[in-house]
Design an enzyme around this catalytic site. Structure first.
Site, PDB file in Angstrom:
ATOM      1  CB  VAL A  98      -3.681  -6.470  -1.159  1.00  0.00           C
ATOM      2  CG1 VAL A  98      -4.023  -4.985  -1.260  1.00  0.00           C
ATOM      3  CG2 VAL A  98      -4.925  -7.303  -1.407  1.00  0.00           C
ATOM      4  CB  CYS A  99      -0.697  -2.906  -1.833  1.00  0.00           C
ATOM      5  SG  CYS A  99       0.012  -1.255  -1.984  1.00  0.00           S
ATOM      6  CB  THR A 100       4.203  -3.132  -2.347  1.00  0.00           C
ATOM      7  OG1 THR A 100       3.880  -2.766  -1.002  1.00  0.00           O
ATOM      8  CG2 THR A 100       4.152  -1.903  -3.244  1.00  0.00           C
TER       9      THR A 100
END
Length: 226
Positions: A98-100
Site C-alpha cells: 500500500v502507498c509507497t
C-alpha cells in the site's frame, strides 16, 4: 495462511493498520508483524507498534505485504530488508503493498514488468524500476496487488479478501467495519483537488520528494535482476 507484514521505523501506520483491521477478521489468516528485531517500532507520528517476530524467525509468507511511509527512504538501500523481501517473495502466493510500499517492492526487483500503483506523489517513480505506473485505487497484476495512498489500504485489503475468499465474504467484512466513505470535502486525489490545494500540497512536499527521488534513482541504478 501466513501474512507477513513489514514493520519499519517511520512507516505510515494507517498503511499497515487499515489492511490489518480487515485481514485480522479472517480465521484462515495468521498475521505477522515483522522487523529486524522485536523491539517496539515508532511510526512517523510517534505511535509505537510491537513486532510479533524478527526476520530470523519469520515464517514463509503466503501473502507478503509492505506499507508505505517516510521511512521507505532508508529501506530502498537496505540490503538486509531487500534480501528478506526477495526470499519471502520466492514462495509467496501474493506480493502486495500500500502507498509507497510498492517502491520498496520495486527496489527489491519485485515489480519489474508489472502494473502497479502507489501514492499519487510518487507514482511516476515506479517506472525507474521497470514497473508500469497505474493511477488506480487498487491494481491487480497476476500475483501482485498494490494499493494507492494511505486510505486505499482498506480497499486493497477488501480486494485481496475477495480474491481469496469470494466477494460475499468481502462484502460482509466491508459492512461489519462500516466502510462506506463519504469524505467531508471533494479533492482527495489530484484529479479532484483544486489547483490551489494541489499546489499547496506540492509546495509542502517538494523538498522531500526531491530527496526521495535521489535515493530512488540510486536504488534503481543498483538493482540487478532477481
Amino acid at each position: 495462511m501466513h501474512v507477513v507484514m513489514l514493520l519499519y521505523p517511520n512507516l505510515t501506520q494507517l498503511d499497515l493498520t487499515g489492511p490489518y483491521e480487515v485481514l485480522a477478521r479472517y480465521k484462515e489468516l495468521s498475521l505477522h508483524l515483522v522487523w529486524k528485531d522485536v523491539e517496539p517500532v515508532r511510526d512517523g507520528s510517534g505511535l509505537r507498534i510491537l513486532p510479533s517476530c524478527s526476520f530470523a524467525d519469520c515464517p514463509q509468507a503466503d501473502i507478503l505485504f509492505v506499507p508505505g511511509g517516510l521511512g521507505i527512504a532508508a529501506l530502498l538501500e537496505d540490503q538486509q530488508v531487500l534480501d528478506f523481501l526477495r526470499r519471502q517473495a520466492e514462495n509467496a502466493r501474493y506480493i502486495t503493498s500500500v502507498c509507497t510500499g510498492s517502491l520498496v517492492l520495486a527496489a527489491a526487483g519485485l515489480l519489474s514488468g508489472y502494473r502497479a500503483t502507489c501514492h499519487w506523489s510518487a507514482l511516476p517513480q515506479l517506472a525507474l524500476f521497470g514497473a508500469e505506473p497505474v493511477a488506480e485505487r487498487v491494481v491487480h497484476d497476476r500475483n501482485r496487488i498494490t494499493g494507492a495512498g494511505v486510505t486505499s489500504g482498506i480497499d486493497f485489503a477488501l480486494s485481496l479478501m475477495a480474491a481469496l475468499f469470494g466477494e460475499d465474504r468481502a462484502k460482509a467484512t466491508q459492512l461489519m467495519i462500516e466502510y462506506d466513505p463519504a469524505p467531508p470535502f471533494a479533492g482527495g486525489s489530484p484529479s479532484s483537488a483544486s489547483p490551489e490545494t494541489l499546489a499547496a500540497v506540492r509546495a509542502i512536499t517538494n523538498a522531500f520528494q526531491a530527496k526521495r527521488e535521489e535515493v530512488l534513482r540510486r536504488a534503481a541504478a543498483a538493482l540487478t535482476p532477481h
